[in-house]
Each structure stands twice: as structure tokens, then as C-alpha cells.
Design a protein around this motif. Sequence first.
Motif, PDB file in Angstrom:
ATOM      1  N   GLY A  94      40.982  27.095  40.616  1.00  0.00           N
ATOM      2  CA  GLY A  94      42.118  26.614  40.552  1.00  0.00           C
ATOM      3  C   GLY A  94      43.087  27.228  41.478  1.00  0.00           C
ATOM      4  O   GLY A  94      43.116  27.155  42.530  1.00  0.00           O
ATOM      5  N   ARG A  95      44.038  28.117  40.834  1.00  0.00           N
ATOM      6  CA  ARG A  95      45.077  28.676  41.768  1.00  0.00           C
ATOM      7  C   ARG A  95      44.720  30.045  42.033  1.00  0.00           C
ATOM      8  O   ARG A  95      45.396  30.727  42.646  1.00  0.00           O
ATOM      9  N   ARG A  96      43.231  30.589  41.640  1.00  0.00           N
ATOM     10  CA  ARG A  96      42.816  31.604  42.012  1.00  0.00           C
ATOM     11  C   ARG A  96      42.532  31.949  43.594  1.00  0.00           C
ATOM     12  O   ARG A  96      42.289  32.903  44.268  1.00  0.00           O
ATOM     13  N   VAL A  97      42.434  30.631  44.433  1.00  0.00           N
ATOM     14  CA  VAL A  97      41.661  30.844  45.603  1.00  0.00           C
ATOM     15  C   VAL A  97      42.847  31.465  46.516  1.00  0.00           C
ATOM     16  O   VAL A  97      43.987  31.426  46.163  1.00  0.00           O
ATOM     17  N   PRO A  98      42.381  32.166  47.622  1.00  0.00           N
ATOM     18  CA  PRO A  98      41.119  32.488  48.183  1.00  0.00           C
ATOM     19  C   PRO A  98      40.267  33.284  47.073  1.00  0.00           C
ATOM     20  O   PRO A  98      40.974  34.140  46.605  1.00  0.00           O
ATOM     21  N   VAL A  99      39.038  33.304  46.992  1.00  0.00           N
ATOM     22  CA  VAL A  99      38.115  34.331  46.220  1.00  0.00           C
ATOM     23  C   VAL A  99      37.083  34.377  47.104  1.00  0.00           C
ATOM     24  O   VAL A  99      36.546  33.639  47.685  1.00  0.00           O
ATOM     25  N   LEU A 100      36.545  35.866  47.103  1.00  0.00           N
ATOM     26  CA  LEU A 100      35.415  36.263  47.807  1.00  0.00           C
ATOM     27  C   LEU A 100      34.350  36.150  46.648  1.00  0.00           C
ATOM     28  O   LEU A 100      34.561  37.000  45.638  1.00  0.00           O
ATOM     29  N   ALA A 101      33.084  35.592  46.934  1.00  0.00           N
ATOM     30  CA  ALA A 101      32.052  35.966  46.026  1.00  0.00           C
ATOM     31  C   ALA A 101      30.776  36.267  46.458  1.00  0.00           C
ATOM     32  O   ALA A 101      30.479  35.782  47.687  1.00  0.00           O
ATOM     33  N   ASP A 102      30.079  36.979  45.939  1.00  0.00           N
ATOM     34  CA  ASP A 102      28.648  37.536  46.410  1.00  0.00           C
ATOM     35  C   ASP A 102      27.585  37.078  45.606  1.00  0.00           C
ATOM     36  O   ASP A 102      26.397  37.608  45.706  1.00  0.00           O
ATOM     37  N   GLY A 103      27.613  36.287  44.669  1.00  0.00           N
ATOM     38  CA  GLY A 103      26.694  35.782  43.559  1.00  0.00           C
ATOM     39  C   GLY A 103      26.903  36.480  42.393  1.00  0.00           C
ATOM     40  O   GLY A 103      26.619  35.889  41.231  1.00  0.00           O
ATOM     41  N   ALA A 104      27.353  37.775  42.567  1.00  0.00           N
ATOM     42  CA  ALA A 104      27.240  38.520  40.938  1.00  0.00           C
ATOM     43  C   ALA A 104      28.920  39.033  40.789  1.00  0.00           C
ATOM     44  O   ALA A 104      29.112  39.093  39.657  1.00  0.00           O
ATOM     45  N   ARG A 105      29.418  39.030  42.003  1.00  0.00           N
ATOM     46  CA  ARG A 105      30.981  39.700  41.816  1.00  0.00           C
ATOM     47  C   ARG A 105      31.821  38.670  42.399  1.00  0.00           C
ATOM     48  O   ARG A 105      31.359  37.881  43.244  1.00  0.00           O
ATOM     49  N   GLU A 106      33.333  38.858  42.205  1.00  0.00           N
ATOM     50  CA  GLU A 106      34.397  38.040  42.825  1.00  0.00           C
ATOM     51  C   GLU A 106      35.263  39.052  42.994  1.00  0.00           C
ATOM     52  O   GLU A 106      35.762  39.852  42.363  1.00  0.00           O
ATOM     53  N   LEU A 107      36.039  38.815  44.189  1.00  0.00           N
ATOM     54  CA  LEU A 107      37.233  39.448  44.516  1.00  0.00           C
ATOM     55  C   LEU A 107      38.416  38.571  44.794  1.00  0.00           C
ATOM     56  O   LEU A 107      38.311  37.669  45.476  1.00  0.00           O
ATOM     57  N   ASP A 108      39.198  38.529  43.823  1.00  0.00           N
ATOM     58  CA  ASP A 108      40.314  37.369  43.680  1.00  0.00           C
ATOM     59  C   ASP A 108      41.518  37.994  44.999  1.00  0.00           C
ATOM     60  O   ASP A 108      41.582  39.158  45.031  1.00  0.00           O
ATOM     61  N   TRP A 109      42.108  36.971  45.261  1.00  0.00           N
ATOM     62  CA  TRP A 109      43.546  37.385  46.129  1.00  0.00           C
ATOM     63  C   TRP A 109      44.318  37.637  45.258  1.00  0.00           C
ATOM     64  O   TRP A 109      44.595  37.270  44.297  1.00  0.00           O
ATOM     65  N   PRO A 110      45.278  38.725  45.606  1.00  0.00           N
ATOM     66  CA  PRO A 110      45.433  39.339  46.957  1.00  0.00           C
ATOM     67  C   PRO A 110      44.633  40.328  47.359  1.00  0.00           C
ATOM     68  O   PRO A 110      44.035  41.228  46.511  1.00  0.00           O
ATOM     69  N   PHE A 111      43.781  40.327  48.575  1.00  0.00           N
ATOM     70  CA  PHE A 111      43.161  41.523  48.997  1.00  0.00           C
ATOM     71  C   PHE A 111      43.451  41.636  50.377  1.00  0.00           C
ATOM     72  O   PHE A 111      43.752  40.884  51.169  1.00  0.00           O
ATOM     73  N   ASP A 112      43.282  43.203  50.499  1.00  0.00           N
ATOM     74  CA  ASP A 112      43.428  43.550  51.801  1.00  0.00           C
ATOM     75  C   ASP A 112      42.091  44.025  52.598  1.00  0.00           C
ATOM     76  O   ASP A 112      41.248  44.094  51.955  1.00  0.00           O
ATOM     77  N   ALA A 113      42.422  44.479  53.889  1.00  0.00           N
ATOM     78  CA  ALA A 113      41.036  45.108  54.487  1.00  0.00           C
ATOM     79  C   ALA A 113      40.373  45.967  53.779  1.00  0.00           C
ATOM     80  O   ALA A 113      39.193  46.028  53.528  1.00  0.00           O
ATOM     81  N   GLU A 114      41.154  46.879  53.187  1.00  0.00           N
ATOM     82  CA  GLU A 114      40.447  48.273  52.654  1.00  0.00           C
ATOM     83  C   GLU A 114      39.731  47.503  51.194  1.00  0.00           C
ATOM     84  O   GLU A 114      38.434  48.069  50.977  1.00  0.00           O
ATOM     85  N   ARG A 115      40.451  46.711  50.439  1.00  0.00           N
ATOM     86  CA  ARG A 115      39.879  46.363  49.080  1.00  0.00           C
ATOM     87  C   ARG A 115      38.541  45.435  49.568  1.00  0.00           C
ATOM     88  O   ARG A 115      37.694  45.253  48.773  1.00  0.00           O
ATOM     89  N   MET A 116      38.581  44.520  50.566  1.00  0.00           N
ATOM     90  CA  MET A 116      37.650  43.708  51.094  1.00  0.00           C
ATOM     91  C   MET A 116      36.407  44.727  51.457  1.00  0.00           C
ATOM     92  O   MET A 116      35.343  44.592  51.141  1.00  0.00           O
ATOM     93  N   ARG A 117      36.762  45.724  52.267  1.00  0.00           N
ATOM     94  CA  ARG A 117      35.705  46.733  52.488  1.00  0.00           C
ATOM     95  C   ARG A 117      35.052  47.405  51.464  1.00  0.00           C
ATOM     96  O   ARG A 117      33.798  47.344  51.588  1.00  0.00           O
ATOM     97  N   ARG A 118      35.784  47.649  50.475  1.00  0.00           N
ATOM     98  CA  ARG A 118      35.221  48.478  49.288  1.00  0.00           C
ATOM     99  C   ARG A 118      34.044  47.279  48.665  1.00  0.00           C
ATOM    100  O   ARG A 118      32.951  47.466  48.113  1.00  0.00           O
ATOM    101  N   PHE A 119      34.540  46.055  48.627  1.00  0.00           N
ATOM    102  CA  PHE A 119      33.843  44.918  47.789  1.00  0.00           C
ATOM    103  C   PHE A 119      32.619  44.636  48.480  1.00  0.00           C
ATOM    104  O   PHE A 119      31.507  44.481  47.870  1.00  0.00           O
ATOM    105  N   LEU A 120      32.505  44.861  49.968  1.00  0.00           N
ATOM    106  CA  LEU A 120      31.231  44.506  50.772  1.00  0.00           C
ATOM    107  C   LEU A 120      30.678  45.680  50.981  1.00  0.00           C
ATOM    108  O   LEU A 120      29.271  45.332  51.060  1.00  0.00           O
ATOM    109  N   ALA A 121      30.817  47.042  50.429  1.00  0.00           N
ATOM    110  CA  ALA A 121      30.212  48.004  50.600  1.00  0.00           C
ATOM    111  C   ALA A 121      28.939  48.108  49.636  1.00  0.00           C
ATOM    112  O   ALA A 121      28.896  47.355  48.679  1.00  0.00           O
TER     113      ALA A 121
END
Length: 73
Positions: A46-73
Motif C-alpha cells: 500500500g502506502r509503504r512504497v518504495p520498499v527494497l526487498a532481498d527475499g528475507a528482509r525489507e527496507l521501508d522508505w524513507p531510506f538514504d544512501a547510508e541506510r541502503m548501504r547497510r541493508f545491502l552489506a
Amino acid sequence: MAMLVLIQRDDCGLCDEAWELLHAAGVRDFEARYIDGDAALEARYGRRVPVLADGARELDWPFDAERMRRFLA
């Protein structure tokens, strides 16, 4: 690593920002999944988008470059 997915909707400025963050970080290998017209995805995200997902975890918006980097590490 599981496939990275950017869950988004059409005509979404925040989704465009998330896309730009991914590209600025050099992330090109991801799937764009649109929730528009999909009742199950609309109900889940619904209103959560955008969301990054890797199959096991999800990162809801708002995220910045640092939060995204930690998620991807």
C-alpha cells in the motif's frame, strides 16, 4: 545473494528517488516490481512504497544512501 527488488508504483516521486539512490550507489542488478493493479501487493505494501526487498528482509522508505548501504552489506 538473493535478488534485490524495488517494490514501487507508477507515478511515484519517492519511488523515483529510491531508483536514483540505487543507481547513484552503482546498484544496477535489481528488479522493479510494480504493485499497481495487483490486489495482493497493494494490500501488503500500500502506502509503504518504495520498499527494497532481498527475499528475507525489507527496507521501508524513507531510506538514504547510508541506510541502503547497510541493508545491502
